[in-house]
Motif scaffolding. Structure first.
Motif, PDB file in Angstrom:
ATOM      1  N   LEU A 253       0.825  -1.211   0.000  1.00 32.69           N
ATOM      2  CA  LEU A 253       0.000   0.000   0.000  1.00 32.69           C
ATOM      3  C   LEU A 253       0.858   1.259   0.000  1.00 32.69           C
ATOM      4  CD1 LEU A 253      -2.702  -1.124   2.601  1.00 32.69           C
ATOM      5  CD2 LEU A 253      -3.089  -0.723   0.164  1.00 32.69           C
ATOM      6  N   TRP A 254       2.047   1.155   0.600  1.00 34.96           N
ATOM      7  CA  TRP A 254       2.939   2.314   0.713  1.00 34.96           C
ATOM      8  C   TRP A 254       3.442   2.800  -0.645  1.00 34.96           C
ATOM      9  CZ3 TRP A 254       2.751   4.659   5.161  1.00 34.96           C
ATOM     10  CH2 TRP A 254       3.650   5.700   5.434  1.00 34.96           C
ATOM     11  N   LYS A 255       3.326   1.953  -1.671  1.00 37.69           N
ATOM     12  CA  LYS A 255       3.784   2.340  -3.003  1.00 37.69           C
ATOM     13  C   LYS A 255       2.846   3.355  -3.664  1.00 37.69           C
ATOM     14  CE  LYS A 255       5.895  -2.220  -3.772  1.00 37.69           C
ATOM     15  NZ  LYS A 255       5.835  -3.468  -4.588  1.00 37.69           N
ATOM     16  N   ILE A 256       1.630   3.498  -3.131  1.00 34.84           N
ATOM     17  CA  ILE A 256       0.671   4.439  -3.703  1.00 34.84           C
ATOM     18  C   ILE A 256       1.071   5.858  -3.310  1.00 34.84           C
ATOM     19  CG2 ILE A 256      -1.756   5.164  -3.728  1.00 34.84           C
ATOM     20  CD1 ILE A 256      -2.508   2.280  -3.024  1.00 34.84           C
ATOM     21  N   PRO A 257       1.200   6.768  -4.269  1.00 35.35           N
ATOM     22  CA  PRO A 257       1.594   8.142  -3.940  1.00 35.35           C
ATOM     23  C   PRO A 257       0.650   8.773  -2.926  1.00 35.35           C
ATOM     24  CG  PRO A 257       1.698   7.771  -6.309  1.00 35.35           C
ATOM     25  CD  PRO A 257       1.061   6.548  -5.725  1.00 35.35           C
ATOM     26  N   GLY A 258       1.251   9.402  -1.917  1.00 35.64           N
ATOM     27  CA  GLY A 258       0.457  10.063  -0.887  1.00 35.64           C
ATOM     28  C   GLY A 258       0.175   9.217   0.335  1.00 35.64           C
ATOM     29  N   MET A 259       0.464   7.898   0.282  1.00 32.71           N
ATOM     30  CA  MET A 259       0.162   7.039   1.422  1.00 32.71           C
ATOM     31  C   MET A 259       0.970   7.488   2.633  1.00 32.71           C
ATOM     32  SD  MET A 259      -1.882   4.659   2.340  1.00 32.71           S
ATOM     33  CE  MET A 259      -2.427   4.086   0.718  1.00 32.71           C
ATOM     34  N   THR A 260       0.286   7.788   3.718  1.00 30.74           N
ATOM     35  CA  THR A 260       0.905   8.354   4.913  1.00 30.74           C
ATOM     36  C   THR A 260       0.649   7.528   6.156  1.00 30.74           C
ATOM     37  OG1 THR A 260       0.587  10.565   3.963  1.00 30.74           O
ATOM     38  CG2 THR A 260       1.008  10.470   6.332  1.00 30.74           C
ATOM     39  N   SER A 261      -0.458   6.774   6.165  1.00 30.68           N
ATOM     40  CA  SER A 261      -0.857   6.035   7.357  1.00 30.68           C
ATOM     41  C   SER A 261      -1.504   4.710   6.974  1.00 30.68           C
ATOM     42  CB  SER A 261      -1.842   6.861   8.195  1.00 30.68           C
ATOM     43  OG  SER A 261      -2.368   6.108   9.267  1.00 30.68           O
ATOM     44  N   VAL A 262      -0.917   3.607   7.470  1.00 28.15           N
ATOM     45  CA  VAL A 262      -1.524   2.284   7.327  1.00 28.15           C
ATOM     46  C   VAL A 262      -1.634   1.693   8.727  1.00 28.15           C
ATOM     47  CG1 VAL A 262      -1.402  -0.004   6.287  1.00 28.15           C
ATOM     48  CG2 VAL A 262      -0.475   1.963   5.040  1.00 28.15           C
ATOM     49  N   SER A 263      -2.838   1.331   9.117  1.00 24.62           N
ATOM     50  CA  SER A 263      -3.052   0.861  10.486  1.00 24.62           C
ATOM     51  C   SER A 263      -4.085  -0.253  10.525  1.00 24.62           C
ATOM     52  CB  SER A 263      -3.505   2.013  11.391  1.00 24.62           C
ATOM     53  OG  SER A 263      -4.746   2.528  10.944  1.00 24.62           O
ATOM     54  N   VAL A 264      -4.168  -0.871  11.703  1.00 27.63           N
ATOM     55  CA  VAL A 264      -5.145  -1.924  11.973  1.00 27.63           C
ATOM     56  C   VAL A 264      -6.009  -1.471  13.143  1.00 27.63           C
ATOM     57  CG1 VAL A 264      -5.397  -4.233  12.976  1.00 27.63           C
ATOM     58  CG2 VAL A 264      -3.854  -3.882  11.053  1.00 27.63           C
ATOM     59  N   ASN A 265      -7.310  -1.689  13.005  1.00 25.27           N
ATOM     60  CA  ASN A 265      -8.247  -1.414  14.095  1.00 25.27           C
ATOM     61  C   ASN A 265      -8.905  -2.736  14.484  1.00 25.27           C
ATOM     62  OD1 ASN A 265     -11.406  -0.829  14.685  1.00 25.27           O
ATOM     63  ND2 ASN A 265     -10.138   0.757  15.590  1.00 25.27           N
ATOM     64  N   VAL A 266      -8.886  -3.045  15.766  1.00 27.92           N
ATOM     65  CA  VAL A 266      -9.404  -4.326  16.246  1.00 27.92           C
ATOM     66  C   VAL A 266     -10.848  -4.169  16.703  1.00 27.92           C
ATOM     67  CG1 VAL A 266      -9.154  -6.150  17.971  1.00 27.92           C
ATOM     68  CG2 VAL A 266      -7.122  -5.124  16.932  1.00 27.92           C
ATOM     69  N   ASN A 267     -11.743  -4.943  16.096  1.00 31.83           N
ATOM     70  CA  ASN A 267     -13.146  -4.995  16.500  1.00 31.83           C
ATOM     71  C   ASN A 267     -13.585  -6.458  16.505  1.00 31.83           C
ATOM     72  OD1 ASN A 267     -15.841  -4.737  17.017  1.00 31.83           O
ATOM     73  ND2 ASN A 267     -16.320  -3.477  15.233  1.00 31.83           N
ATOM     74  N   MET A 268     -13.627  -7.060  17.696  1.00 33.62           N
ATOM     75  CA  MET A 268     -13.989  -8.471  17.829  1.00 33.62           C
ATOM     76  C   MET A 268     -15.383  -8.644  18.424  1.00 33.62           C
ATOM     77  SD  MET A 268     -10.225  -9.822  19.092  1.00 33.62           S
ATOM     78  CE  MET A 268     -10.672 -11.563  19.086  1.00 33.62           C
ATOM     79  N   GLU A 269     -16.175  -7.566  18.375  1.00 34.73           N
ATOM     80  CA  GLU A 269     -17.531  -7.617  18.922  1.00 34.73           C
ATOM     81  C   GLU A 269     -18.518  -8.059  17.840  1.00 34.73           C
ATOM     82  OE1 GLU A 269     -18.207  -6.957  22.137  1.00 34.73           O
ATOM     83  OE2 GLU A 269     -16.060  -6.581  22.502  1.00 34.73           O
ATOM     84  N   ARG A 270     -19.581  -8.755  18.261  1.00 34.82           N
ATOM     85  CA  ARG A 270     -20.669  -9.109  17.346  1.00 34.82           C
ATOM     86  C   ARG A 270     -21.621  -7.911  17.282  1.00 34.82           C
ATOM     87  NH1 ARG A 270     -21.375 -14.767  16.706  1.00 34.82           N
ATOM     88  NH2 ARG A 270     -23.099 -14.226  15.289  1.00 34.82           N
ATOM     89  N   THR A 271     -21.288  -6.967  16.433  1.00 39.19           N
ATOM     90  CA  THR A 271     -21.999  -5.697  16.399  1.00 39.19           C
ATOM     91  C   THR A 271     -21.983  -5.114  14.997  1.00 39.19           C
ATOM     92  OG1 THR A 271     -21.972  -3.415  17.243  1.00 39.19           O
ATOM     93  CG2 THR A 271     -19.866  -4.523  17.072  1.00 39.19           C
ATOM     94  N   ASN A 272     -22.918  -4.188  14.727  1.00 40.26           N
ATOM     95  CA  ASN A 272     -22.914  -3.463  13.461  1.00 40.26           C
ATOM     96  C   ASN A 272     -22.028  -2.227  13.507  1.00 40.26           C
ATOM     97  OD1 ASN A 272     -24.653  -5.209  12.136  1.00 40.26           O
ATOM     98  ND2 ASN A 272     -26.489  -4.130  12.792  1.00 40.26           N
ATOM     99  N   VAL A 273     -21.523  -1.899  14.706  1.00 42.78           N
ATOM    100  CA  VAL A 273     -20.589  -0.777  14.827  1.00 42.78           C
ATOM    101  C   VAL A 273     -19.309  -1.148  14.084  1.00 42.78           C
ATOM    102  CG1 VAL A 273     -19.248   0.636  16.415  1.00 42.78           C
ATOM    103  CG2 VAL A 273     -21.572  -0.062  17.031  1.00 42.78           C
ATOM    104  N   ILE A 274     -18.866  -0.263  13.201  1.00 40.40           N
ATOM    105  CA  ILE A 274     -17.746  -0.615  12.321  1.00 40.40           C
ATOM    106  C   ILE A 274     -16.415  -0.614  13.050  1.00 40.40           C
ATOM    107  CG2 ILE A 274     -16.419   0.132  10.290  1.00 40.40           C
ATOM    108  CD1 ILE A 274     -19.042   1.050   9.046  1.00 40.40           C
TER     109      ILE A 274
END
Length: 476
Positions: A253-274
């Protein structure tokens, strides 16, 4: 005539509903011409059809999907005579996708629809005199280019009927994914980013999340772009602690011009909240930068930030104009988020106080103030209806102007009560839902304020949503 499910009918579309659906009326003969004067006059009763994807001015063939006594919901089968306002949508999936209700309608007519929507909600829900509203309303502010304006998109991942991993957007009123990596409202980089992620999932066997079973790993991807900075952010929302070979994906993903932030967000809940609460950076920074006018903002994956930066500058400029600041005012900004409006107003005010219930947003607001060298702001975590009276009654902090930009549900009534008690000379209400705006303006109108100016700003072309800025002044 007895209208029932699966009937095929022909109807002319003469109006547009609040959700963008076409509205047509069938003339039904009165059952007994002697019953009423109207029937005796030979007039017919009307039966209303609500038709998704039909455009005002169309003559269409429809199939009835759900019938009631005086109205029915119908599916567009064929456009028999196209409306002069019908245009060719740029997206092939616009009818299946739930995101763009008005793509088939000319942009000029979209703006007219939104202007009328605001007016009708203020009259019908707010109870205001139509002539008064007409005198207060100013022309809606539209866009020169109403496409590819969204600086943020959240794409779900799942499977098609053949078991292939897909991404796109949910179909209307469902969680069925319409595969489409090239949204007509999103930035052009979205497609390249999504194709890289899909190839990565296939190569390393990364399973997509399944809502029914709660199994699978990749749930969504959040993509953000700073229009002023050109910086890109990708945040992968996962149902686990980490992705296999996640650094390889970050490097790609870093090869795309302008890429500044690549991260992971953990959501292990059974929910519709993204989004979950924890973000882990894979490469680059956690935040990207963007600016509105001369004010620079740092934005994290969890930050609320207006999705249309071109129109946001116009929206905040309108709010600033309505506030009528001279440099001597104390301003309260309620529901301030990361301080976008607060810092915009602070350039013209003596002092700005911001209130927001989300602690992370207030931390961002304080950081953004420092980043811009703005020293005449203070930000507080809490409910506006609790923070305001405490500062007003205990510390004697007066409000010359109050600015509110609440969520879609509008202002809490206790918040409205507090605003009235503080007696600011002007209230500027920024609303993303003119229905709840109408409700809240009715309360303020009954408690010492009158509507002076109203203006719509089209933040969301192609959709039925519209922002509204209203100026209220305290009655003498």
């Amino acid at each position: 005539m007895d209208i029932k499910k699966n009937d095929i009918l022909t109807v002319e579309i003469t109006d547009t509903g609040t959700e963008g659906e076409g509205i047509g009326k069938l003339a039904l003969p009165a059952p007994d011409a002697a019953d009423t004067e109207e029937k005796a006059g030979g007039k017919a009763a009307g039966f209303t059809l609500f038709v998704k994807d039909a455009v005002i001015g169309d003559t269409v063939q429809v199939k009835v999907m759900k019938a009631k006594k005086n109205y029915a919901y119908a599916k567009l089968e064929k456009v028999l005579v196209p409306s002069p306002f019908r245009v060719q949508p740029p997206c092939a999936f616009h009818r299946q996708c739930g995101g763009c209700q008005l793509q088939s309608l000319s942009y000029e007519k979209q703006l007219e629809f939104k202007q009328n929507k605001i007016r009708n909600n203020l009259v019908r829900i707010g109870g205001f005199d139509p002539e008064k509203i007409d005198a207060c309303m100013e022309p809606i502010i539209g866009m020169e280019d109403p496409w590819h304006y969204r600086n943020k998109a959240q794409f779900p991942f799942g499977y098609d009927k053949e078991g292939n991993v897909v991404t796109g957007f949910y179909a209307g009123r469902s969680h069925t994914i319409i595969p489409n990596a090239d949204c007509a409202l999103g930035v052009e980089e979205n497609q390249e980013i999504l194709e890289i992620i899909l190839r990565f999932m296939k190569k390393y066997g990364v399973p997509a999340y399944e809502e029914v079973s709660g199994k699978g790993l990749l749930r969504h991807v959040l993509i953000r772009k700073g229009f002023a900075s050109g910086q890109l952010m990708v945040c992968l929302i996962i149902n686990g602690k980490k992705l296999p070979e996640e650094q390889r994906l970050a490097d790609e993903l870093w090869k795309i011009p302008g890429m500044t932030s690549v991260s992971v967000n953990v959501n292990m809940e059974r929910t519709n909240v993204i989004m979950g609460k924890k973000v882990r950076v894979l490469k680059g920074e956690e935040k990207i930068e963007d600016s509105i006018g001369d004010v620079v903002f740092r934005i994290s994956p969890l930050s609320f930030y207006q999705v249309n930066p071109v129109q946001t500058r116009k929206l905040y400029g309108q709010a600033l104009e309505y506030a009528g600041l001279t440099g001597e005012e104390t301003v309260w900004d309620l529901y301030c988020g990361i301080g976008t409006i607060s810092l915009f107003l602070a350039q013209k005010a003596k002092k700005v106080y911001g209130v927001e219930i989300v602690p992370e947003a207030i931390a961002d607001a304080k950081e953004n103030a420092v980043r811009n060298g703005i020293t005449n702001t203070e930000f507080y975590v809490g409910k506006a209806e609790e923070v305001l009276p405490r500062k007003y009654e205990a510390d004697g902090v007066y409000a010359g102007v109050i600015v509110v930009d609440p969520p879609r549900k509008g202002c809490d009534e206790k918040c409205l009560e507090t605003m009235v008690r503080m007696r600011p000379g002007r209230i500027v209400y920024v609303s993303c839902d003119s229905a709840t705006l109408g409700r809240d303006l009715k309360y303020l109108g009954e408690n010492g304020y009158e509507v002076a100016r109203v203006r719509g700003v089209d933040q969301f072309p192609g959709t039925t949503h519209v922002e509204t800025v209203t100026l209220l002044v305290r009655k003498p």
